[in-house]
Scaffold this active site. Sequence first.
Site, PDB file in Angstrom:
ATOM      1  N   HIS A  15       0.866  -1.199   0.000  1.00 49.75           N
ATOM      2  CA  HIS A  15       0.000   0.000   0.000  1.00 49.75           C
ATOM      3  C   HIS A  15       0.893   1.236   0.000  1.00 49.75           C
ATOM      4  CE1 HIS A  15      -3.875   2.098   1.304  1.00 49.75           C
ATOM      5  NE2 HIS A  15      -2.977   3.056   1.136  1.00 49.75           N
ATOM      6  N   HIS A  17       1.565   5.391  -1.688  1.00 51.47           N
ATOM      7  CA  HIS A  17       1.233   6.579  -2.487  1.00 51.47           C
ATOM      8  C   HIS A  17       2.522   7.165  -3.038  1.00 51.47           C
ATOM      9  CE1 HIS A  17      -2.934   6.755  -0.957  1.00 51.47           C
ATOM     10  NE2 HIS A  17      -2.390   6.228   0.128  1.00 51.47           N
ATOM     11  N   LYS A 100      -9.180  -0.049  -6.180  1.00 49.09           N
ATOM     12  CA  LYS A 100      -9.210   0.585  -4.865  1.00 49.09           C
ATOM     13  C   LYS A 100     -10.545   1.252  -4.624  1.00 49.09           C
ATOM     14  CE  LYS A 100      -7.839   2.306  -0.941  1.00 49.09           C
ATOM     15  NZ  LYS A 100      -6.666   3.010  -0.490  1.00 49.09           N
ATOM     16  N   HIS A 137     -10.491   1.269   1.470  1.00 47.62           N
ATOM     17  CA  HIS A 137     -10.316   2.277   2.520  1.00 47.62           C
ATOM     18  C   HIS A 137     -11.567   2.162   3.389  1.00 47.62           C
ATOM     19  CE1 HIS A 137      -8.781   6.173   4.182  1.00 47.62           C
ATOM     20  NE2 HIS A 137     -10.001   6.102   4.696  1.00 47.62           N
TER      21      HIS A 137
HETATM   22  O1  DOR Z   1      -3.510   9.605   5.498  1.00 44.60           O
HETATM   23  C1  DOR Z   1      -3.814   9.301   4.362  1.00 44.60           C
HETATM   24  N1  DOR Z   1      -3.215   9.856   3.282  1.00 44.60           N
HETATM   25  N2  DOR Z   1      -4.788   8.410   4.180  1.00 44.60           N
HETATM   26  C2  DOR Z   1      -5.295   8.156   2.962  1.00 44.60           C
HETATM   27  O2  DOR Z   1      -6.203   7.372   2.882  1.00 44.60           O
HETATM   28  C3  DOR Z   1      -4.781   8.867   1.770  1.00 44.60           C
HETATM   29  C4  DOR Z   1      -3.427   9.350   1.978  1.00 44.60           C
HETATM   30  C5  DOR Z   1      -2.990  10.351   0.933  1.00 44.60           C
HETATM   31  O3  DOR Z   1      -3.168  10.087  -0.259  1.00 44.60           O
HETATM   32  O4  DOR Z   1      -2.433  11.383   1.309  1.00 44.60           O
HETATM   33 ZN    ZN Z   2      -3.407   5.044   1.480  1.00 47.94          ZN
END
Ligand code: DOR
Ligand code: ZN
Length: 345
Positions: A15, A17, A100, A137
């Site tokens: 997981h 980003h 997702k 999520h």
């Molecule tokens: O804290 C988070 N940041 N939770 C998420 O679900 C998305 C993520 C983000 O993309 O910054």
């Molecule tokens: Zn996330």
Amino acid sequence: MTKKQLTITQPDDWHLHLRDGDALNSVAPFTARQFARAIIMPNLNPPVTTVVQAVEYLDHILAAVDGTNFEPLMTLYLTDNTPAEEIIAARKSCFIKALKLYPAGATTNSDAGVTNIRHCDAALDEMQKCGLPLLVHGEATGPEVDVFDREKVFIDKTLQPLTQRFPELKIVFEHITTKEAADFVIQSSDNVAATITPQHLLLNRNALFQGGLQPHNYCLPVLKRDTHQHALLEVIRSGHHKFFLGTDSAPHTKHKKESACGCAGIFSAHAAIEIYAMIFEQQNVLDKLEAFASFNGPDFYGLPRNSKTITLIKEDWPIPDEYPLGNESLVPFLAGQTIGWKLAE
Ligand code: DOR
Ligand code: ZN
């Protein structure tokens, strides 16, 4: 005797980003230095909803990690309107590994998310048929729901019924934060698994307020009370096969975190495997790190385990106060603190 070094099968991050553009170029090398593969979150602006968009994003990521063997495992962002045909195309693409589910309004760039899971039945039906997992999520978004209860309400109102309606659908309950979520996963069929972040193992909600408001400890789902943190630690001590590593590393600029309306997200990719090693050591289960970080994820996704290894050395190093993020900077998880494990380069 305390261990001086630890060699394990190379881990994956289930997981992550990475963002796009300059930010992507800043953060992707941190992940590629330790992980063989990572599941890439599609919550860009605009979101990655089609195979065509995912190919383009994949190209950007591969350029950012040029010279490494890192393999991005792409995902599509599920919407109310995702057609079954897009699921078939995703399956055929081979590089898209999951979809997702962001409930609309739950978190960063979730405006295009799902307003009612029933709108996704055609897509979910196809995913169940072709074995593409749904990554969830798991937070209810109604304004009446207390922010600390969002995960539990989501389980009761959405996830439990979903697993009844689609019993063969593979589901990863992402970044679980509560005892209820851990219990739900343990009690569900083998089609349901979960990822756990470093911050939800290491911290509880006190860390949001210790000595003043701490925006760099703010993420979604928000940190919970210590009893939930302890339930997650109990899960990793048990070595249960349904739980695996997913950092949810989510970079935001320092300026956007330290703002009157600060963004949710904790960046942990700079030291992810080292931080997990520290946690497993504190729990006296370093021997269970390899399954959590390197076996349980690929086994659930039906992918081969990695064949290379990494070595962690017991050595103190200071985590910097900041790293560059494009033209700006970010404050990493545990900034300014000392960590006791270091990846051998
Ligand atoms: O804290 C988070 N940041 N939770 C998420 O679900 C998305 C993520 C983000 O993309 O910054
Ligand atoms: Zn996330």
